[in-house]
Write a protein that holds these residues in place. Structure first.
Motif, PDB file in Angstrom:
ATOM      1  N   UNK A  64       3.721  -0.930  -0.625  1.00 32.11           N
ATOM      2  CA  UNK A  64       2.434  -2.373   0.441  1.00 32.11           C
ATOM      3  C   UNK A  64       0.922  -1.442   0.300  1.00 32.11           C
ATOM      4  N   UNK A  65       1.322  -0.094   0.785  1.00 32.04           N
ATOM      5  CA  UNK A  65      -0.208   0.392   0.995  1.00 32.04           C
ATOM      6  C   UNK A  65      -1.721   0.237   0.241  1.00 32.04           C
ATOM      7  N   UNK A  66      -0.438   0.293  -1.926  1.00 29.94           N
ATOM      8  CA  UNK A  66      -1.320   0.118  -2.540  1.00 29.94           C
ATOM      9  C   UNK A  66      -1.864  -1.003  -3.387  1.00 29.94           C
ATOM     10  N   UNK A  67      -1.504  -1.919  -2.576  1.00 31.25           N
ATOM     11  CA  UNK A  67      -1.609  -3.647  -2.686  1.00 31.25           C
ATOM     12  C   UNK A  67      -3.006  -3.709  -1.158  1.00 31.25           C
ATOM     13  N   UNK A  68      -2.909  -3.020  -0.600  1.00 31.50           N
ATOM     14  CA  UNK A  68      -3.879  -3.122   0.666  1.00 31.50           C
ATOM     15  C   UNK A  68      -2.837  -3.702   2.215  1.00 31.50           C
ATOM     16  N   UNK A  69      -1.904  -3.546   2.111  1.00 35.49           N
ATOM     17  CA  UNK A  69      -0.432  -4.138   2.881  1.00 35.49           C
ATOM     18  C   UNK A  69      -0.260  -2.517   3.658  1.00 35.49           C
ATOM     19  N   UNK A  70      -0.497  -3.718   5.618  1.00 34.08           N
ATOM     20  CA  UNK A  70       0.254  -2.550   6.125  1.00 34.08           C
ATOM     21  C   UNK A  70       1.703  -2.322   6.307  1.00 34.08           C
ATOM     22  N   UNK A  71       2.602  -1.528   5.995  1.00 32.03           N
ATOM     23  CA  UNK A  71       3.257  -1.415   6.487  1.00 32.03           C
ATOM     24  C   UNK A  71       4.141  -0.624   7.366  1.00 32.03           C
ATOM     25  N   UNK A  72       5.083  -0.939   8.589  1.00 32.16           N
ATOM     26  CA  UNK A  72       5.708   0.450   9.138  1.00 32.16           C
ATOM     27  C   UNK A  72       6.978   0.793   9.028  1.00 32.16           C
ATOM     28  N   UNK A 100       1.698 -12.420   8.634  1.00 36.39           N
ATOM     29  CA  UNK A 100       0.727 -12.635   7.222  1.00 36.39           C
ATOM     30  C   UNK A 100       1.263 -11.991   5.323  1.00 36.39           C
ATOM     31  N   UNK A 101       1.516 -11.134   5.682  1.00 32.34           N
ATOM     32  CA  UNK A 101       1.908 -10.182   4.081  1.00 32.34           C
ATOM     33  C   UNK A 101       3.134 -10.695   4.135  1.00 32.34           C
ATOM     34  N   UNK A 102       3.661 -11.356   4.738  1.00 35.69           N
ATOM     35  CA  UNK A 102       5.524 -11.362   4.338  1.00 35.69           C
ATOM     36  C   UNK A 102       5.982 -11.529   3.950  1.00 35.69           C
ATOM     37  N   UNK A 103       5.224 -12.459   2.819  1.00 39.11           N
ATOM     38  CA  UNK A 103       5.552 -13.231   0.758  1.00 39.11           C
ATOM     39  C   UNK A 103       5.460 -12.269   0.197  1.00 39.11           C
ATOM     40  N   UNK A 104       4.436 -12.023   0.291  1.00 41.18           N
ATOM     41  CA  UNK A 104       3.966 -10.656  -0.474  1.00 41.18           C
ATOM     42  C   UNK A 104       4.426  -9.764  -0.773  1.00 41.18           C
ATOM     43  N   UNK A 105       4.069  -9.447   0.306  1.00 43.80           N
ATOM     44  CA  UNK A 105       5.011  -7.294   0.845  1.00 43.80           C
ATOM     45  C   UNK A 105       6.566  -7.720  -0.093  1.00 43.80           C
ATOM     46  N   UNK A 106       7.564  -8.911   0.527  1.00 43.82           N
ATOM     47  CA  UNK A 106       8.647  -9.572   0.006  1.00 43.82           C
ATOM     48  C   UNK A 106       9.120  -9.312  -1.206  1.00 43.82           C
ATOM     49  N   UNK A 107       8.034 -10.035  -2.122  1.00 42.18           N
ATOM     50  CA  UNK A 107       7.470 -10.060  -3.435  1.00 42.18           C
ATOM     51  C   UNK A 107       8.104  -8.444  -3.975  1.00 42.18           C
ATOM     52  N   UNK A 108       6.890  -7.556  -3.233  1.00 39.03           N
ATOM     53  CA  UNK A 108       6.340  -6.141  -4.006  1.00 39.03           C
ATOM     54  C   UNK A 108       7.525  -4.791  -3.430  1.00 39.03           C
ATOM     55  N   UNK A 109       7.976  -5.506  -2.225  1.00 47.94           N
ATOM     56  CA  UNK A 109       9.767  -4.989  -1.747  1.00 47.94           C
ATOM     57  C   UNK A 109      10.625  -4.889  -2.477  1.00 47.94           C
ATOM     58  N   UNK A 110      11.256  -6.850  -3.159  1.00 45.90           N
ATOM     59  CA  UNK A 110      12.228  -6.245  -3.437  1.00 45.90           C
ATOM     60  C   UNK A 110      12.216  -5.474  -4.526  1.00 45.90           C
ATOM     61  N   UNK A 111      11.157  -5.770  -5.640  1.00 48.38           N
ATOM     62  CA  UNK A 111      10.243  -5.873  -7.183  1.00 48.38           C
ATOM     63  C   UNK A 111      10.726  -4.024  -7.362  1.00 48.38           C
TER      64      UNK A 111
END
Ligand SMILES: [Zn+2]
Length: 116
Positions: A64-72, A100-111
């Protein structure tokens, strides 16, 4: 010290007009710290996915961080209990992201990793 309500520039005492904006200076400083904390608190973090191991969760956060998304990472691991390994309840490591990042982060996480 007086400051400009428009551009927030500080001026020496005795000045009453901003030389840049041509507006009257006011006495109190803007309280930026509270503004920052306020906007931070408005970000709603939600559970993205749960993983069995911290390693997987950290991999997701890194992706996620590589895509600029903050994950905790939040977990139900018991720290400092001195109970040793193998006696704790099954651990679930949760990765949280901004709503706000849920949709994009979900796709990233599942892939990256299949969720538990
Ligand atoms: Zn100004």
């Amino acid at each position: 010290m007086p400051f400009c309500p428009n551009c927030s520039t500080e001026f020496v005492d005795g000045t009453d007009t901003c030389s840049d904006c041509d507006v009257a200076l006011v006495a109190d400083r803007p309280v930026r710290k509270q503004d920052d904390e306020g906007s931070h608190a408005k970000t709603d973090f939600v559970v993205l996915r749960s993983y069995a191991t911290r390693m997987e969760a950290e991999m997701i956060v890194e992706t996620l961080a590589n895509e600029g998304i903050t994950g905790l990472i939040k977990s139900n691991e018991a720290f400092g209990m001195g109970t040793g390994l193998g006696v704790m309840a099954p651990t679930r490591i949760q990765v949280w992201v901004s709503q706000d990042d849920l949709q994009v982060a979900g796709d990233l996480a599942d892939s990256t990793i299949d969720p538990v």
